[in-house]
Scaffold this motif. Sequence first.
Motif, short mmCIF file in Angstrom:
data_model
loop_
_atom_site.label_atom_id
_atom_site.label_comp_id
_atom_site.label_asym_id
_atom_site.label_seq_id
_atom_site.Cartn_x
_atom_site.Cartn_y
_atom_site.Cartn_z
N ASP A 241 70.21 13.72 6.16
CA ASP A 241 71.14 14.57 5.42
C ASP A 241 71.83 15.57 6.37
O ASP A 241 71.49 15.65 7.55
CB ASP A 241 70.37 15.31 4.32
CG ASP A 241 71.27 15.64 3.13
OD1 ASP A 241 72.51 15.49 3.26
OD2 ASP A 241 70.75 16.04 2.08
N LYS A 242 72.78 16.32 5.81
CA LYS A 242 73.52 17.30 6.63
C LYS A 242 72.58 18.32 7.27
O LYS A 242 72.89 18.88 8.31
CB LYS A 242 74.55 18.02 5.75
CG LYS A 242 75.73 17.12 5.39
CD LYS A 242 76.61 17.76 4.32
CE LYS A 242 77.59 16.73 3.78
NZ LYS A 242 77.99 17.00 2.40
N ASP A 243 71.44 18.58 6.61
CA ASP A 243 70.48 19.54 7.16
C ASP A 243 69.51 18.89 8.16
O ASP A 243 68.47 19.46 8.49
CB ASP A 243 69.70 20.21 6.02
CG ASP A 243 68.95 19.20 5.16
OD1 ASP A 243 68.87 18.01 5.55
OD2 ASP A 243 68.44 19.58 4.09
N GLU A 244 69.86 17.66 8.62
CA GLU A 244 69.06 16.93 9.62
C GLU A 244 67.72 16.43 9.07
O GLU A 244 66.90 15.90 9.82
CB GLU A 244 68.81 17.77 10.90
CG GLU A 244 70.08 18.16 11.66
CD GLU A 244 70.88 16.96 12.17
OE1 GLU A 244 70.26 15.99 12.65
OE2 GLU A 244 72.13 16.98 12.04
N GLN A 245 67.48 16.60 7.77
CA GLN A 245 66.23 16.12 7.17
C GLN A 245 66.40 14.66 6.74
O GLN A 245 67.46 14.28 6.25
CB GLN A 245 65.88 16.95 5.93
CG GLN A 245 65.64 18.42 6.19
CD GLN A 245 64.36 18.67 6.97
OE1 GLN A 245 63.30 18.18 6.59
NE2 GLN A 245 64.46 19.39 8.08
N LYS A 246 65.34 13.86 6.92
CA LYS A 246 65.36 12.48 6.45
C LYS A 246 64.90 12.44 4.99
O LYS A 246 63.85 12.99 4.66
CB LYS A 246 64.44 11.62 7.32
CG LYS A 246 64.76 10.14 7.22
CD LYS A 246 63.86 9.30 8.12
CE LYS A 246 64.03 7.83 7.76
NZ LYS A 246 62.97 6.98 8.26
N LYS A 247 65.74 11.83 4.13
CA LYS A 247 65.43 11.83 2.70
C LYS A 247 65.62 10.44 2.09
O LYS A 247 66.54 9.72 2.50
CB LYS A 247 66.38 12.79 1.95
CG LYS A 247 66.25 14.23 2.38
CD LYS A 247 67.37 15.08 1.82
CE LYS A 247 67.28 16.50 2.37
NZ LYS A 247 68.44 17.32 2.01
N PRO A 248 64.78 10.08 1.11
CA PRO A 248 65.03 8.81 0.41
C PRO A 248 66.29 8.94 -0.46
O PRO A 248 66.58 10.02 -0.95
CB PRO A 248 63.79 8.62 -0.47
CG PRO A 248 62.97 9.85 -0.34
CD PRO A 248 63.63 10.82 0.57
N VAL A 249 67.02 7.83 -0.63
CA VAL A 249 68.23 7.88 -1.46
C VAL A 249 67.85 7.88 -2.94
O VAL A 249 66.72 7.57 -3.31
CB VAL A 249 69.17 6.68 -1.17
CG1 VAL A 249 69.66 6.71 0.26
CG2 VAL A 249 68.48 5.35 -1.51
N TRP A 250 68.82 8.23 -3.77
CA TRP A 250 68.69 8.12 -5.23
C TRP A 250 69.43 6.86 -5.65
O TRP A 250 70.57 6.64 -5.22
CB TRP A 250 69.29 9.34 -5.92
CG TRP A 250 68.55 10.60 -5.60
CD1 TRP A 250 68.76 11.41 -4.52
CD2 TRP A 250 67.48 11.18 -6.35
NE1 TRP A 250 67.89 12.47 -4.54
CE2 TRP A 250 67.08 12.37 -5.66
CE3 TRP A 250 66.81 10.84 -7.52
CZ2 TRP A 250 66.05 13.19 -6.11
CZ3 TRP A 250 65.79 11.67 -7.98
CH2 TRP A 250 65.42 12.82 -7.28
N GLN A 251 68.81 6.03 -6.49
CA GLN A 251 69.40 4.72 -6.79
C GLN A 251 69.62 4.47 -8.28
O GLN A 251 68.90 5.00 -9.13
CB GLN A 251 68.49 3.61 -6.26
CG GLN A 251 68.51 3.50 -4.75
CD GLN A 251 67.64 2.35 -4.28
OE1 GLN A 251 66.42 2.47 -4.27
NE2 GLN A 251 68.26 1.25 -3.91
N THR A 252 70.61 3.63 -8.55
CA THR A 252 70.81 3.13 -9.92
C THR A 252 71.04 1.63 -9.86
O THR A 252 71.47 1.10 -8.83
CB THR A 252 72.04 3.75 -10.62
OG1 THR A 252 73.23 3.10 -10.13
CG2 THR A 252 72.15 5.24 -10.42
N CYS A 253 70.73 0.94 -10.93
CA CYS A 253 71.16 -0.45 -11.05
C CYS A 253 71.49 -0.75 -12.51
O CYS A 253 70.87 -0.21 -13.42
CB CYS A 253 70.16 -1.43 -10.47
SG CYS A 253 68.67 -1.64 -11.41
N THR A 254 72.51 -1.58 -12.70
CA THR A 254 73.00 -1.92 -14.03
C THR A 254 73.28 -3.41 -14.06
O THR A 254 73.84 -3.94 -13.10
CB THR A 254 74.30 -1.15 -14.32
OG1 THR A 254 74.01 0.25 -14.33
CG2 THR A 254 74.91 -1.53 -15.66
N GLY A 255 72.90 -4.08 -15.13
CA GLY A 255 73.16 -5.51 -15.18
C GLY A 255 73.35 -6.04 -16.58
O GLY A 255 72.86 -5.47 -17.56
#
Length: 458
Positions: A241-255
């Motif tokens: 991230d911009k703060d140099e921290q490693k973060k998991p993403v937030w996800q969505t899925c639709t089908g």
Amino acid sequence: MYKNPKETEYASWWNKTISDAGLADNRYQLKGFFVWMPYGFSIMKNIRNKWDYLFALNGIQEMYFPLLVPVEYASRNASWWNSFKSQAFYALGYEETEKNAFLRPTGEPAMYPMFSTWIRSHRDLPLRIYETVSSFRNETKSTKTFVRDVEIGPWYEIHTCHATREEAENEIKLAIKMNEELFLDAAIASIKVRKPPADCFPGSVGAVEFYTTLNDKLIENASCNNLGQAYAKAFDIAFTDKDEQKKPVWQTCTGNGERILAAIIGNHSDDKGIVVPPKIAPLQAALIIINSPQEEVLDKIDLGIDKSKILILTAKAFSEIGELRFKAERMGIPARIEIGPKELLASEATLISRAGNKKSVPFKNLKAELAKLLEKLQNDLYDASKKELFGRIKECDKIEEAEKAQVALVGWCGKTECSDWIKTKTKKDLIGMTLEIEKKKCIWCGEDGEKTYFSAAY
Ligand SMILES: [Zn+2]
């Protein structure tokens, strides 16, 4: 509206209707597989064109992933893989014995390891893609063409990755809006529900599902899943991230996919066959020319629609008309235009809606009258679908009322022991809570709860 409480009769009606209309041939010798026939495929293609259009309009890019998924990818999400692996279709070379790959049941195990490779920094986000593809589930229940198949397709799957939870929530709102538009063109009424946490993937934020009617039940028709960071953690999809921290993403899925067509057949059909809503009908009109020169007729009329959207049928004698009318009706073509020698002489045609209304129209008014007919039919079909669905829903305070209602809207506190009791007592399934939270005391324990739908469902 065709309704038949007896599932066996409905099943045979269903198979006959889709075969008579030329939608599918389910004599293929593998359970849960069928052949898309040209007319059925052209209707499905129009539905698909609509989602392609909507997704492009909203900046979601189309991709294509392989149908085969490496077992190694899937096993990165151990809890998912352990619950699924016994139902997988494995792909083995003739002399191979090791199960190294299987047919995709959903996009996650194929896509997410690749997402993990692609996403490094906040500049790689958001990632918003979809593919239209077949999914394969080793179905143990009885199968039903377009409703429950082993090869499910064409099926669209949107997958998105975001830097923040809020962005993911907005993506879900967009997915809901796009599905509403799809159902509007299909002239299908739907309800949207929030799934209780127990029915969502562990660790996910929640899911919104669409339900439509089919026979005397409800059927799940599109699901929009706010996955939170659960899959991102399992598949190591992380960004700096911009703060140099490693973060998991937030996800969505639709089908969703072929069930849109299933809803059309279930909602818009009568004893003659299906009725295809004009907005997705590949054939807008059947033109029956009786004992008259085709070129002369085509020369004199202007229907205002592309020639490829008109099915021209010719009869040499009046005795042949019945069969042609029957064909157009079975195929659910929205409008029928009949012109014989008498009409040609008088420069007028008989215009008939698939809903049954019939009138004589001078050639010069044909274009305008046809457009009016198509618009009216589209609206009438949607209104009928709304009336059918919402006419079934009954808000109940007493369990006896909920037993009798087709779709019961009752208070539920969220506890499994209460929903189990409601399900047993009413012989219904838990569908989900209303999209917007509406408070109502639990019909069983009396504690604070929310309005929740219970209904028989496929
Ligand atoms: Zn309760």
